[in-house]
Design an enzyme around this catalytic site. Structure first.
Site, mmCIF file in Angstrom:
data_model
loop_
_atom_site.group_PDB
_atom_site.id
_atom_site.type_symbol
_atom_site.label_atom_id
_atom_site.label_comp_id
_atom_site.label_asym_id
_atom_site.label_seq_id
_atom_site.Cartn_x
_atom_site.Cartn_y
_atom_site.Cartn_z
ATOM 1 N N HIS A 1 6.696 63.134 51.562
ATOM 2 C CA HIS A 1 7.601 63.891 51.495
ATOM 3 C C HIS A 1 8.886 62.801 51.379
ATOM 4 O O HIS A 1 9.456 62.420 52.370
ATOM 5 C CB HIS A 1 8.042 65.003 52.354
ATOM 6 N N ASP B 1 12.960 62.878 50.707
ATOM 7 C CA ASP B 1 14.213 63.763 50.719
ATOM 8 C C ASP B 1 15.265 63.099 50.142
ATOM 9 O O ASP B 1 15.920 61.915 50.654
ATOM 10 C CB ASP B 1 14.543 64.070 52.206
ATOM 11 N N MET C 1 19.122 62.860 49.049
ATOM 12 C CA MET C 1 20.204 63.587 49.299
ATOM 13 C C MET C 1 21.652 62.804 48.710
ATOM 14 O O MET C 1 21.335 61.597 48.877
ATOM 15 C CB MET C 1 20.505 63.678 50.946
ATOM 16 N N HIS D 1 11.633 65.974 47.053
ATOM 17 C CA HIS D 1 12.555 67.066 47.551
ATOM 18 C C HIS D 1 14.053 66.818 46.941
ATOM 19 O O HIS D 1 14.779 65.824 47.805
ATOM 20 C CB HIS D 1 12.391 67.366 48.700
ATOM 21 N N MET E 1 18.021 67.066 46.803
ATOM 22 C CA MET E 1 18.957 68.026 47.102
ATOM 23 C C MET E 1 20.319 67.439 46.805
ATOM 24 O O MET E 1 20.929 66.616 47.345
ATOM 25 C CB MET E 1 18.990 67.931 48.938
ATOM 26 N N MET F 1 12.773 76.432 52.593
ATOM 27 C CA MET F 1 13.639 75.745 53.518
ATOM 28 C C MET F 1 13.643 76.749 54.696
ATOM 29 O O MET F 1 14.200 77.808 54.764
ATOM 30 C CB MET F 1 15.020 75.372 53.113
ATOM 31 N N ASP G 1 9.573 73.597 54.964
ATOM 32 C CA ASP G 1 10.265 72.659 55.289
ATOM 33 C C ASP G 1 11.445 72.709 56.486
ATOM 34 O O ASP G 1 12.320 73.353 55.931
ATOM 35 C CB ASP G 1 10.712 71.997 54.008
HETATM 36 C C1 DX5 Z 1 15.897 68.674 55.710
HETATM 37 C C2 DX5 Z 1 14.875 67.832 55.034
HETATM 38 C C3 DX5 Z 1 13.475 67.875 55.517
HETATM 39 C C4 DX5 Z 1 13.548 67.186 57.052
HETATM 40 C C5 DX5 Z 1 12.704 67.791 58.000
HETATM 41 O O1 DX5 Z 1 17.043 68.811 54.693
HETATM 42 O O2 DX5 Z 1 14.451 68.647 53.734
HETATM 43 O O3 DX5 Z 1 12.572 67.373 54.847
HETATM 44 O O4 DX5 Z 1 13.230 65.899 56.879
HETATM 45 O O5 DX5 Z 1 12.894 67.397 59.015
HETATM 46 P P1 DX5 Z 1 12.411 67.923 60.382
HETATM 47 O O6 DX5 Z 1 10.725 68.084 60.179
HETATM 48 O O7 DX5 Z 1 12.692 67.213 61.184
HETATM 49 O O8 DX5 Z 1 12.900 69.372 60.734
HETATM 50 ZN ZN ZN Z 2 12.718 67.861 52.730
#
Ligand code: DX5
Ligand code: ZN
Length: 218
Positions: free
Chosen positions: A36, A38, A40, A69, A71, A140, A174
């Site tokens: 996964h 992320d 951002m 993912h 964001m 989420m 997630d």
């Molecule tokens: C948060 C991310 C997640 C994050 C989850 O915005 O999308 O993927 O890494 O982290 P944990 O498992 O620590 O909550």
């Molecule tokens: Zn994520």
């Protein structure tokens, strides 16, 4: 649902980025099903991570599917770059674009799988019309932006309602997942679990992944 139907997607957000290649190898050896990533941008969420060049470089060192993912604001301007960088599935936030249906179709036309994500406050009705076309729905269970936050328990009935809505489609959750929460989200209908801090803070990645995959209420 049997243990081998649960897939684990470790979130790199909590890994040691100075050893990214080694961390990917370690979670691959530990039994992860996908990775996964992320993405951002400091606008859609108040944090910044990495973009297509880093994804392309880790693609070259990774044999597992890359579960990306997004964001970010205006994801339509970036999906092609992420597909070309090697994403296997691109998951877009329904709140981040005016035309989610168009963008899902475009990602699929680029030859990539496409998922749709809902923030905790976004009702499932907003994705109902996409249910038949997407390759995955992601719920989420924290407000996106950071690892290590607490699971929002009010998401459990929402996960169940979305499972009823989407049939056999992959349903990912997630945020805030540990082995206790995992049993709850699996009971609610999730079959793909993202976990960042739980896995990367565990002394054994393999044990952490096994505990997540087999978590059940007895
Ligand atoms: C948060 C991310 C997640 C994050 C989850 O915005 O999308 O993927 O890494 O982290 P944990 O498992 O620590 O909550
Ligand atoms: Zn994520």
């Amino acid at each position: 649902m049997s243990a081998n139907t649960i897939k684990i997607s470790p979130s790199l957000l909590s890994c040691d980025f100075s050893r990214l290649g080694e961390e990917i190898q370690a979670i691959t050896d530990a039994g992860a099903d996908m990775i996964h990533c992320d993405i951002m941008d400091g606008h859609f969420v108040p944090n910044i991570t990495f973009g297509p060049p880093v994804l392309a470089s880790l693609r070259a060192h990774c044999r597992l599917p890359l579960d990306v993912h997004l964001m970010i604001e205006e994801p339509e301007n970036y999906v092609q770059a992420f597909v070309e960088a090697g994403a296997d599935i691109l998951t877009i936030q329904v709140e981040s674009t005016r035309h989610p249906h168009r963008l899902i179709r475009r990602i699929q036309d680029l030859g990539c799988k496409a998922g749709i994500v809902l923030n905790p406050g976004t009702p499932e009705d907003s994705i109902k019309y996409l249910a038949d076309m997407v390759d995955m729905v992601l719920v989420m269970s924290v407000n996106p932006g950071f690892g290590g936050q607490s699971f929002i328990r009010e998401m459990l009935p929402k996960i169940s309602r979305i499972r009823d809505m989407i049939g056999d489609c992959d349903l990912q959750v997630d945020g805030g997942i540990d082995e206790h929460v995992a049993a709850d989200v699996i009971a609610a209908g999730a079959n793909v679990l993202v976990a960042g801090s739980y896995i990367f803070n565990h002394h054994s990645y393999a044990k952490a992944i096994r505990l997540l995959k087999t978590a059940r209420h007895t």
